[in-house]
Enzyme design. Structure first.
Site, PDB file in Angstrom:
ATOM      1  CG  HIS A  20      19.535  29.898   2.284  1.00 58.69           C
ATOM      2  ND1 HIS A  20      19.448  31.259   2.350  1.00 58.69           N
ATOM      3  CD2 HIS A  20      19.732  29.409   2.965  1.00 58.69           C
ATOM      4  CE1 HIS A  20      18.714  31.716   3.348  1.00 58.69           C
ATOM      5  NE2 HIS A  20      19.445  30.610   4.206  1.00 58.69           N
ATOM      6  CD  GLU A  42      17.252  31.553  -0.990  1.00 55.01           C
ATOM      7  OE1 GLU A  42      18.273  31.726  -1.371  1.00 55.01           O
ATOM      8  OE2 GLU A  42      16.709  31.275  -0.178  1.00 55.01           O
ATOM      9  CG  HIS A  56      21.068  34.523  -0.104  1.00 57.21           C
ATOM     10  ND1 HIS A  56      20.579  33.536   0.369  1.00 57.21           N
ATOM     11  CD2 HIS A  56      22.297  34.028  -0.091  1.00 57.21           C
ATOM     12  CE1 HIS A  56      21.449  33.070   1.336  1.00 57.21           C
ATOM     13  NE2 HIS A  56      22.262  33.836   1.038  1.00 57.21           N
ATOM     14  CD  GLU A  76      18.294  37.574  -1.442  1.00 56.39           C
ATOM     15  OE1 GLU A  76      17.811  36.466  -1.924  1.00 56.39           O
ATOM     16  OE2 GLU A  76      18.698  37.516  -0.335  1.00 56.39           O
TER      17      GLU A  76
END
Ligand SMILES: [Zn+2]
Length: 455
Positions: free
Chosen positions: A95, A98, A202, A293
Site C-alpha cells: 500500500h 503506508e 503495513h 501493522e
C-alpha cells in the site's frame, strides 16, 4: 531503470527519505556487480565484502509500469540457493501510502551490512539465512501520494487503482479482479525460490496479524475466525514479533476500539478480506507469512522514523531467526537420489496444497518443539512415515536437520511436476463462501466511509 530512479524509489520525493545515507548506498551499490553510479557515499560498499550482497530487479520477469520492484538479497551466498540455507523475505509498502515499512527495511539493510563480522548475532544470521528484502511493492502508489496523511492519502492502490492486497488468487472464493503487474511479478518471484518464512509490512494499525484473512466454516468462520492447521506456529510467530515491540504488545494503541490481546490477531477475526498476499503465500507458495501493522499513522513525518526503527529493530531481527524453527532436510530414494516434488507433510496438519520438496529434494517444516510424525508421499508407493522430535531448546540458526532415506527406488519421471490438487481456484469452490455472509458489515461500511482500510 537507472540507479538514480532506484534510489529515488527507495527515498521518494514526498518528504520521507531514509535518514541514513548508507542504507541508500547499500541498496544501490554494494555488490561488485556492474551498477549505476551510486548516489550514496559508497561507505557501505567499501565496508562489506564483495560476496555479501547482490540485488536484482523483478523486471527480469515482468515489466512493471515506470518503476521496478527492487529486491535486495543479503546472505553469504546471495546469488543462489544453497542446500540447507532457508530463504526468508520481507515485503513492504504494497500500500503505497503506508511508508514506515519501506523505511524500516532500508534501516535493516544498513544494519545487517554494517554489522556483518562485528555483531555475533547478525553474522550468524547472515551465515545461516538468505534474506530477501523488497522495500516497496508499490512504488507507483508511493510516488502518487500528494499530501501525506496519517489516515488516508491517495497512493494506497497502484497506478491502475487496484489494491494489491486484494489482488491475489483466493483459496476460498473466486477473485476475478484483473491481476496487476506487481502481483504477477510477486507470484512469479515466489516460484523461483523456496521461501519458508515472510512478513508483509503495513501501516495504519499496530498489530501482528496471521492467516487466514478469508475462510469457510471448515476453517472456523462460524466462530469469527479462520485458522490454519499451523495455528500454533502462526500465533508463536506473531507473538515473537509483537512481544519485542514495546508499543505493539500492549494492544489497541491506536484507539480504534479493536482489542488485540498481546498485539496479535487472526486476520479473519479482525476483518475478512479476499485476495490477500499472506493467504496466498501460505497456501500456494509453501511460505508462512504474517502481516505486520507497524504504525497508527500510515505516513508519519520523517522525524519519526528513528522512533519506529528503535521500536521495531529487535522484532525485525528476531522474526528472521524464526525461519530456523522446526525441521529441515532432503528426501532420498534407496539409491541416494534426491527426490524433488514429493509431498512432505506432518500428520494432522495437512495443507490445502500439499507442501512438496524443491528441486534439490529439500523440505522445510516450521514446527514448535514437540513430537511429530512426518508423512512422505511418492506417487505409486505407500506413504512413508517417520518420527521426529523437535527439542525444547531449538538450536540457534538451524532447524533440526533430518534427511529422509526412503526404502525403495523411485523413477524420477514418475513424479508429476505440477501439483494436481492445487490446479483449481478457488480450492474451496464446493463450499459456501463466508466472507460475504459473515463479514461485520456495519464495521466494513464505517471503515469504507472513513477510508481506514489498513491490511
Ligand atoms: Zn496496508
Amino acid at each position: 531503470m537507472s540507479g538514480s530512479e532506484c534510489l529515488s524509489a527507495a527515498g521518494g520525493e514526498n518528504g520521507l527519505r531514509p535518514p541514513l545515507a548508507g542504507a541508500a548506498a547499500a541498496f544501490g551499490s554494494c555488490a561488485g556487480f556492474r551498477l549505476p553510479p551510486p548516489e550514496g557515499d559508497g561507505r557501505v560498499f567499501e565496508e562489506c565484502g564483495p560476496k555479501l550482497q547482490f540485488y536484482h530487479s523483478l523486471t527480469q520477469y515482468w515489466e512493471i509500469c515506470e518503476r521496478n520492484l527492487w529486491v535486495l538479497v543479503v546472505g553469504r551466498f546471495p546469488k543462489e540457493h544453497r542446500i540447507g540455507i532457508p530463504e526468508f523475505k520481507y515485503v513492504a509498502n504494497m500500500h503505497g501510502d503506508e511508508t514506515v515499512g519501506r523505511e524500516l527495511l532500508l534501516h535493516l539493510i544498513e544494519h545487517l551490512v554494517t554489522n556483518d563480522g562485528k555483531d555475533v548475532e547478525i553474522t550468524n544470521l547472515i551465515n545461516s539465512t538468505r534474506i530477501h528484502l523488497m522495500p516497496s511493492m508499490n512504488p507507483d502508489g508511493f510516488e502518487a501520494v500528494v499530501k501525506p496523511d496519517c489516515f488516508y492519502s491517495n497512493g494506497r492502490e497502484n497506478s491502475n487503482y487496484y489494491d494489491l492486497n486484494r489482488n491475489f488468487p483466493d483459496a476460498f472464493e473466486l477473485n476475478n479482479v484483473s491481476r496487476q503487474p506487481e502481483t504477477a511479478a510477486v507470484m512469479e518471484w515466489l516460484k523461483t525460490e523456496t521461501f519458508v518464512l515472510s512478513a508483509n509490512l503495513h501501516g495504519g494499525a499496530l498489530v501482528a496479524s496471521y492467516p487466514f484473512d478469508n475462510g469457510v466454516p471448515a476453517t472456523g468462520t462460524l466462530y469469527s475466525r479462520s485458522i490454519t492447521p499451523d495455528d500454533d506456529v502462526f500465533q508463536y510467530l506473531a507473538h515473537t514479533y509483537a512481544s519485542r515491540n514495546p508499543t505493539m504488545k500492549k494492544g489497541d494503541q491506536c484507539k480504534t476500539k479493536m482489542n488485540f490481546p498481546n498485539g496479535i490477531t487472526n486476520g479473519y477475526s479482525w476483518y475478512p478480506l479476499k485476495g490477500g498476499m499472506q493467504d496466498y503465500n501460505y497456501i500456494w507458495a509453501q511460505c508462512f507469512e504474517i502481516t505486520l501493522e507497524l504504525s497508527c499513522c500510515k505516513y508519519p513525518h520523517e522525524e519519526k522514523l528513528p522512533f519506529f526503527w528503535n521500536k521495531n529493530k529487535a522484532s525485525l531481527i528476531e522474526y528472521i531467526k524464526q525461519v530456523h524453527l522446526g525441521v529441515k532436510g532432503q528426501v532420498f530414494d534407496q539409491n541416494g537420489n534426491p527426490l524433488p516434488n514429493v509431498i512432505v507433510e506432518v500428520q494432522n496438519r495437512k495443507h490445502i496444497c500439499p507442501y512438496r520438496t524443491n528441486k534439490f529434494g529439500e523440505y522445510y517444516l516450521l514446527l514448535l518443539p514437540g513430537s511429530y510424525i512426518i508423512n512422505v508421499t511418492v506417487p505409486g508407493h505407500d506413504p512413508y512415515l517417520t518420527n521426529v522430535v523437535i527439542p525444547e531448546k531449538s538450536q540457534n540458526f538451524s532447524a533440526l536437520k533430518k534427511d529422509i532415506l526412503l526404502p525403495f527406488r523411485v523413477q524420477l519421471d514418475s513424479i508429476p511436476v505440477s501439483n494436481p490438487s492445487c490446479s483449481k481456484i478457488p480450492l474451496y469452490s464446493d463450499l459456501p463462501s463466508q466472507s460475504e455472509a459473515t463479514k461485520p458489515s456495519l464495521f466494513l461500511f464505517l471503515v469504507t466511509v472513513f477510508h481506514i482500510f489498513v491490511k
